[in-house]
Design a protein around this motif. Sequence first.
Motif, PDB file in Angstrom:
ATOM      1  N   LEU A 238       1.592  -1.325  -0.088  1.00  0.00           N
ATOM      2  CA  LEU A 238      -0.026  -0.452  -0.013  1.00  0.00           C
ATOM      3  C   LEU A 238       0.758   1.005  -0.427  1.00  0.00           C
ATOM      4  O   LEU A 238      -0.045   2.493  -0.961  1.00  0.00           O
ATOM      5  CB  LEU A 238      -0.684  -0.082   1.150  1.00  0.00           C
ATOM      6  CG  LEU A 238      -2.016  -1.230   1.344  1.00  0.00           C
ATOM      7  CD1 LEU A 238      -2.608  -0.983   2.694  1.00  0.00           C
ATOM      8  CD2 LEU A 238      -2.921  -1.083   0.130  1.00  0.00           C
ATOM      9  N   CYS A 239       2.137   0.635   0.596  1.00  0.00           N
ATOM     10  CA  CYS A 239       3.392   2.524   0.920  1.00  0.00           C
ATOM     11  C   CYS A 239       4.025   1.715   0.311  1.00  0.00           C
ATOM     12  O   CYS A 239       5.065   1.365   0.758  1.00  0.00           O
ATOM     13  CB  CYS A 239       3.398   2.873   1.664  1.00  0.00           C
ATOM     14  SG  CYS A 239       4.365   4.925   2.219  1.00  0.00           S
TER      15      CYS A 239
ATOM     16  N   LEU B 260       3.987  -0.299   4.291  1.00  0.00           N
ATOM     17  CA  LEU B 260       2.845  -1.151   4.155  1.00  0.00           C
ATOM     18  C   LEU B 260       1.856  -1.825   3.787  1.00  0.00           C
ATOM     19  O   LEU B 260       2.026  -1.372   2.633  1.00  0.00           O
ATOM     20  CB  LEU B 260       1.178   0.211   4.954  1.00  0.00           C
ATOM     21  CG  LEU B 260       0.225  -0.420   5.544  1.00  0.00           C
ATOM     22  CD1 LEU B 260       0.161  -0.692   6.865  1.00  0.00           C
ATOM     23  CD2 LEU B 260      -0.611   0.660   5.075  1.00  0.00           C
TER      24      LEU B 260
ATOM     25  N   SER C 185      -1.230  -4.831   2.854  1.00  0.00           N
ATOM     26  CA  SER C 185      -2.213  -5.104   3.286  1.00  0.00           C
ATOM     27  C   SER C 185      -2.395  -6.385   3.444  1.00  0.00           C
ATOM     28  O   SER C 185      -1.825  -7.541   3.329  1.00  0.00           O
ATOM     29  CB  SER C 185      -3.267  -4.908   1.528  1.00  0.00           C
ATOM     30  OG  SER C 185      -2.862  -5.936   0.929  1.00  0.00           O
TER      31      SER C 185
ATOM     32  N   VAL D  23      -7.956   6.438   4.773  1.00  0.00           N
ATOM     33  CA  VAL D  23      -7.874   5.466   6.132  1.00  0.00           C
ATOM     34  C   VAL D  23      -9.116   5.348   6.695  1.00  0.00           C
ATOM     35  O   VAL D  23     -10.063   6.340   7.049  1.00  0.00           O
ATOM     36  CB  VAL D  23      -6.701   6.055   6.741  1.00  0.00           C
ATOM     37  CG1 VAL D  23      -6.838   5.531   8.357  1.00  0.00           C
ATOM     38  CG2 VAL D  23      -5.460   5.983   6.345  1.00  0.00           C
TER      39      VAL D  23
ATOM     40  N   GLY E  44      -5.590  -3.881  12.548  1.00  0.00           N
ATOM     41  CA  GLY E  44      -5.154  -3.349  11.157  1.00  0.00           C
ATOM     42  C   GLY E  44      -6.292  -2.026  10.871  1.00  0.00           C
ATOM     43  O   GLY E  44      -7.155  -1.481  11.879  1.00  0.00           O
TER      44      GLY E  44
ATOM     45  N   VAL F   9      -8.420   0.565   4.552  1.00  0.00           N
ATOM     46  CA  VAL F   9      -7.700   1.494   3.493  1.00  0.00           C
ATOM     47  C   VAL F   9      -8.224   1.881   1.991  1.00  0.00           C
ATOM     48  O   VAL F   9      -8.054   0.561   1.797  1.00  0.00           O
ATOM     49  CB  VAL F   9      -6.335   1.955   3.669  1.00  0.00           C
ATOM     50  CG1 VAL F   9      -5.882   1.632   5.118  1.00  0.00           C
ATOM     51  CG2 VAL F   9      -5.593   0.655   2.945  1.00  0.00           C
TER      52      VAL F   9
ATOM     53  N   TYR G 198      -8.519  -2.465   0.687  1.00  0.00           N
ATOM     54  CA  TYR G 198      -7.832  -3.767   1.687  1.00  0.00           C
ATOM     55  C   TYR G 198      -8.110  -3.250   2.795  1.00  0.00           C
ATOM     56  O   TYR G 198      -7.931  -2.203   3.963  1.00  0.00           O
ATOM     57  CB  TYR G 198      -7.113  -3.173   0.909  1.00  0.00           C
ATOM     58  CG  TYR G 198      -6.122  -3.665  -0.573  1.00  0.00           C
ATOM     59  CD1 TYR G 198      -6.279  -4.766  -1.207  1.00  0.00           C
ATOM     60  CD2 TYR G 198      -6.421  -2.365  -1.029  1.00  0.00           C
ATOM     61  CE1 TYR G 198      -6.227  -4.661  -2.562  1.00  0.00           C
ATOM     62  CE2 TYR G 198      -6.315  -2.555  -2.906  1.00  0.00           C
ATOM     63  CZ  TYR G 198      -6.384  -3.454  -2.663  1.00  0.00           C
ATOM     64  OH  TYR G 198      -5.708  -4.064  -4.618  1.00  0.00           O
TER      65      TYR G 198
ATOM     66  N   ALA H 240      -5.261  -2.650   5.856  1.00  0.00           N
ATOM     67  CA  ALA H 240      -3.771  -2.736   5.708  1.00  0.00           C
ATOM     68  C   ALA H 240      -3.856  -3.935   7.514  1.00  0.00           C
ATOM     69  O   ALA H 240      -4.181  -4.000   8.438  1.00  0.00           O
ATOM     70  CB  ALA H 240      -3.785  -1.422   6.501  1.00  0.00           C
TER      71      ALA H 240
END
Length: 355
Positions: A50-51, A106, A108, A147, A156, A159, A168, A170
């Motif tokens: 994700l990041c 990050l 998922s 978020v 979790g 996001v 997803y 996270a």
Amino acid sequence: MADKGIKRLGLPLVIMLVLVAVAVLATDPFGWFKPAADHPDENAPKEIKLCSVTADTLTGFEIDQISDEPFQLLKEGGQWFVVRGDARYKANMERIDKLIEDVPGLMSSGLATNKADKQATFEVDDAQAIRLKVFAGGETPAVDMYVGKATPSFDGAFVRLANQDEVYRAAKNIKSLVGFSFRDFRSKEPWKFEPATLASVTIAPPDGEGEALTFTRAEGFWKTPEGTNGNQNLITELLDKISKLKANDFVDEPDPELTGLEGREPNLVLDGPEGELTLTIGLDENSQYFVQDQDGNVYKISEYNLKPYRELAFAELTFDDTAPVAAEGGDELSNAGENPDEGITGDLPSDADEG
């Protein structure tokens, strides 16, 4: 008779079948009645990054909460600041460190839904989500995500990446990290530093009488501009206590007449690797002093917390290394020489004088 027996057996059987149907509807053990949000496309990826930003390339965040104006967390010269408009404060590093730990890289842990009309269920829609932008240099975010609420297990959060429908789960509960306000991200320790790293310090007399004294570190000692030693213990003790100084509260709209800070010179100026830190003390209000930092921000600090400076024995910060000082027993010894006989005033006792 047989028909009556069948009828008697039929009613309990019908009741039993109804109860079984109710139980199936209530528990849905086979997942027949789950909403579409829990049945995403089986071919969609369950685990994605994700990041993609890494901790070493990270330069900042922007947090946009529904109930407040957006603000930025910016890394500048190795320090973190929280900024909104013209307001700029040192950041609370406990909160920043947690963001740095959980957001870069990050992942998922699963796909919750790929249907846009289900986004509100997970609070990742425009009306409910906290928008988090992650920067890795430049003004364009490397990652832009929405978020939503925490997962039921609170380990979790849901996001959604900007311009995408997929929601997803996270792997980290970043909702608990971005839910803090601008005020919460501000540090109450704007003068935090390592005393041993300072190059110089300027100390004004607490009573406002006389000139400020400047000491520069040279070969491990605090020296005056003339090259004489300062009072090492007293200076070191003051700096150690100031490095731990904490404000009690923020003053967001200071009244110059009430604070008494306008036009006042700093009481302390500290020069170190992080730049210049200044502490300016104004008037007090109910045993709380108005204090300004190097960025012009105003705080309230209790009279007790300012005691290390306000009760400083300013006159003892310097002394003439060559001047004799009283030694125990009445003799006067010089601080300057290594020879124990140096600096002794008066005649030395002879053997004839003993006894």
